[in-house]
Design a protein around this motif. Structure first.
Motif, PDB file in Angstrom:
ATOM      1  N   ALA A   1       3.016  -2.908  -7.179  1.00  0.00           N
ATOM      2  CA  ALA A   1       1.972  -1.887  -7.064  1.00  0.00           C
ATOM      3  C   ALA A   1       1.645  -1.593  -5.607  1.00  0.00           C
ATOM      4  CB  ALA A   1       0.716  -2.337  -7.813  1.00  0.00           C
ATOM      5  N   GLU A   2       1.589  -2.652  -4.797  1.00  0.00           N
ATOM      6  CA  GLU A   2       1.289  -2.468  -3.374  1.00  0.00           C
ATOM      7  C   GLU A   2       2.400  -1.698  -2.669  1.00  0.00           C
ATOM      8  OE1 GLU A   2       0.424  -5.184   0.625  1.00  0.00           O
ATOM      9  OE2 GLU A   2       0.892  -6.129  -1.307  1.00  0.00           O
ATOM     10  N   GLN A   3       3.663  -2.023  -2.998  1.00  0.00           N
ATOM     11  CA  GLN A   3       4.786  -1.325  -2.377  1.00  0.00           C
ATOM     12  C   GLN A   3       4.801   0.151  -2.769  1.00  0.00           C
ATOM     13  OE1 GLN A   3       6.926  -2.612  -0.088  1.00  0.00           O
ATOM     14  NE2 GLN A   3       5.683  -4.458  -0.179  1.00  0.00           N
ATOM     15  N   SER A   4       4.540   0.438  -4.043  1.00  0.00           N
ATOM     16  CA  SER A   4       4.497   1.829  -4.490  1.00  0.00           C
ATOM     17  C   SER A   4       3.356   2.584  -3.821  1.00  0.00           C
ATOM     18  CB  SER A   4       4.334   1.894  -6.014  1.00  0.00           C
ATOM     19  OG  SER A   4       5.479   1.417  -6.675  1.00  0.00           O
ATOM     20  N   ARG A   5       2.201   1.966  -3.776  1.00  0.00           N
ATOM     21  CA  ARG A   5       1.032   2.626  -3.193  1.00  0.00           C
ATOM     22  C   ARG A   5       1.229   2.885  -1.701  1.00  0.00           C
ATOM     23  NH1 ARG A   5      -2.241  -0.542  -5.179  1.00  0.00           N
ATOM     24  NH2 ARG A   5      -2.360  -2.074  -3.480  1.00  0.00           N
ATOM     25  N   GLY A   6       1.767   1.895  -0.992  1.00  0.00           N
ATOM     26  CA  GLY A   6       1.986   2.064   0.440  1.00  0.00           C
ATOM     27  C   GLY A   6       2.981   3.173   0.739  1.00  0.00           C
TER      28      GLY A   6
END
Length: 436
Positions: free
Chosen positions: A398-403
């Motif tokens: 989720a963090e990688q997608s959001r970033g």
């Protein structure tokens, strides 16, 4: 949307990796390579493109289509597949046996040694690769090496802009066997082209790649040069590394002075955070899965040891991926072009290239972030990206997608209609979820 606008969108959405293949195939009357306002080498529409022209570009462009090797109907004996590092027959340390090749090369001179052997034995008529540009010393330029002296002149890394495939159409028209040395994305582009140009498999008899951390943006290179106390406009020669492992960065100015900086000091990096283009940050294959042989540095942790400096003569790690590559390595060893060291496994590549391992685990989530943001994204197949993502915590994905979504929106504010970039055939899966 016109074919010209669709083509420009690939560049404007930061998916272009400047391989130069589109310009080579279309010709300068339709697409030309030019230096952008940000001093990057980018393709530019010079004429009228047809829908068929754009479809052809979309099929070969490694910025929007990057795939792993086709599955073999008859598996090669001894082939293994690692979830991160892909298919391989052997992983082995090596360096050029010739001390000059080893010293002048970026790491251990393996690619220089193999290119020399291919020419000397007549296995190829020439080698298509990159050398330093005479007109813009921080850039690289596509070149054909017909002699061992040509190969040696091109030894050493080029971190600045280059279009390695800008002469590929010309090379194929010569109807002679040749080898290609370049980035994994360039090799992937060649694989894409092979699907509808039979000359590729017949004439490009070896595809050699270096494991790629991503070219450095040109303006960042200028800032590094300025930080070294040199006016970028006065540079007439630039050697990023080599003559040791990694060897010094050498910047020569018009008045004949040369400034030497330690490689790691010039990059001003801890080995993991060097500047790179947006497309390189989401790269799903920096390890050359479609090459016959992929070659990398062997620094534990991915960072050169500053206490060793230029005294290290250099040793490469080789991922031998195909039977053709294995036979070449064995012949180079027997003929004295390569000196082989000990074999190792994927854990060795994890040690030497942790940034490649980490990016492979993050690639699926990052591409999903692009797609969710309504931005253009690379279509992928046979790179095991979803399997890798499934092994990561949900929070990480989720963090990688959001970033990635946030960065893409900052780079390109507007959304695009992705239906204009629908895959032209079933080989271009439209959904990231179909990646296996």
């Amino acid at each position: 949307m016109t074919p010209e606008n669709r083509f420009r969108t690939i560049v404007d959405q930061h998916m272009c990796i400047s391989c130069g293949l589109c310009a080579s195939l279309m010709g300068p009357h339709k697409i030309e390579m030019a230096v952008s306002d940000h001093k990057e080498l980018r393709p530019r529409v010079a004429g009228t493109l047809t829908n068929n022209d754009f479809t052809k570009v979309q099929r070969v462009c490694p910025g929007v289509r990057i795939e792993g090797p086709e599955l073999q109907t008859t598996p090669v004996n001894g082939e293994k597949t690692d979830l991160v590092w892909g298919p391989y027959l052997r992983m082995v340390h090596a360096h050029a046996s010739n001390s000059t090749h080893r010293w002048e090369g970026s790491t251990g001179g393996v690619l220089t040694a193999l290119a020399t052997m291919l020419l000397r034995t007549g296995k190829v008529a020439f080698v298509l690769h990159v050398k330093a540009s005479d007109s813009n010393p921080t850039f690289g330029v596509s070149t054909m090496s017909f002699t061992e002296a040509d190969v040696l002149q091109a030894a050493g890394s080029r971190y600045g802009p280059a279009a390695p495939l800008s002469r590929l159409a010309q090379a194929l028209e010569m109807d002679q066997s040749f080898a290609f040395i370049g980035r994994p994305c360039d090799v992937s582009a060649i694989g894409n082209l092979a699907e509808f140009d039979e000359r590729v498999a017949r004439l490009i008899v070896f595809r050699l790649a270096f494991v790629c951390g991503g070219p450095t943006p040109s303006l960042d290179i200028d800032r590094m040069i300025a930080r070294a106390g040199v006016n970028p406009e006065q540079v007439v020669e630039m050697r990023y590394r080599g003559r040791g492992c990694p060897g010094p960065t050498a910047i020569t100015t018009a008045d004949g002075n040369t400034v030497y900086k330690r490689y790691s000091d010039f990059l001003n990096t801890d080995g993991r955070t060097w500047p790179m283009h947006f497309r390189c940050k989401i790269c799903p294959d920096g390890i050359g899965e479609r090459a016959d042989i992929a070659v990398s540095d062997t620094w534990p942790g991915g960072v050169p040891d500053p206490t060793i400096g230029d005294a290290d003569s250099g040793t490469n790690a080789m991922i031998v991926r195909t039977l053709k590559g294995l036979e070449l390595v064995q012949e180079a060893d027997a003929a004295g072009f390569l000196t082989l060291g000990n074999d190792f496994g994927p854990e060795g590549m994890d040690l030497y290239q942790p940034h490649q391992r980490d990016k492979k685990y993050a690639a699926w989530a990052r591409i999903r972030g692009l797609r969710g943001a309504g931005r253009l994204f690379p279509h992928t197949k046979r790179l095991r990206l979803r399997d890798l993502a499934s092994r990561m915590p949900r929070e990480f994905n989720a963090e990688q997608s959001r970033g990635t979504k946030d960065r893409s929106q900052a780079l390109v504010p507007e959304h695009i209609d992705l239906s204009y970039f629908k895959a032209p055939d079933v080989s271009l899966s439209r959904t990231v979820q179909e990646e296996k």
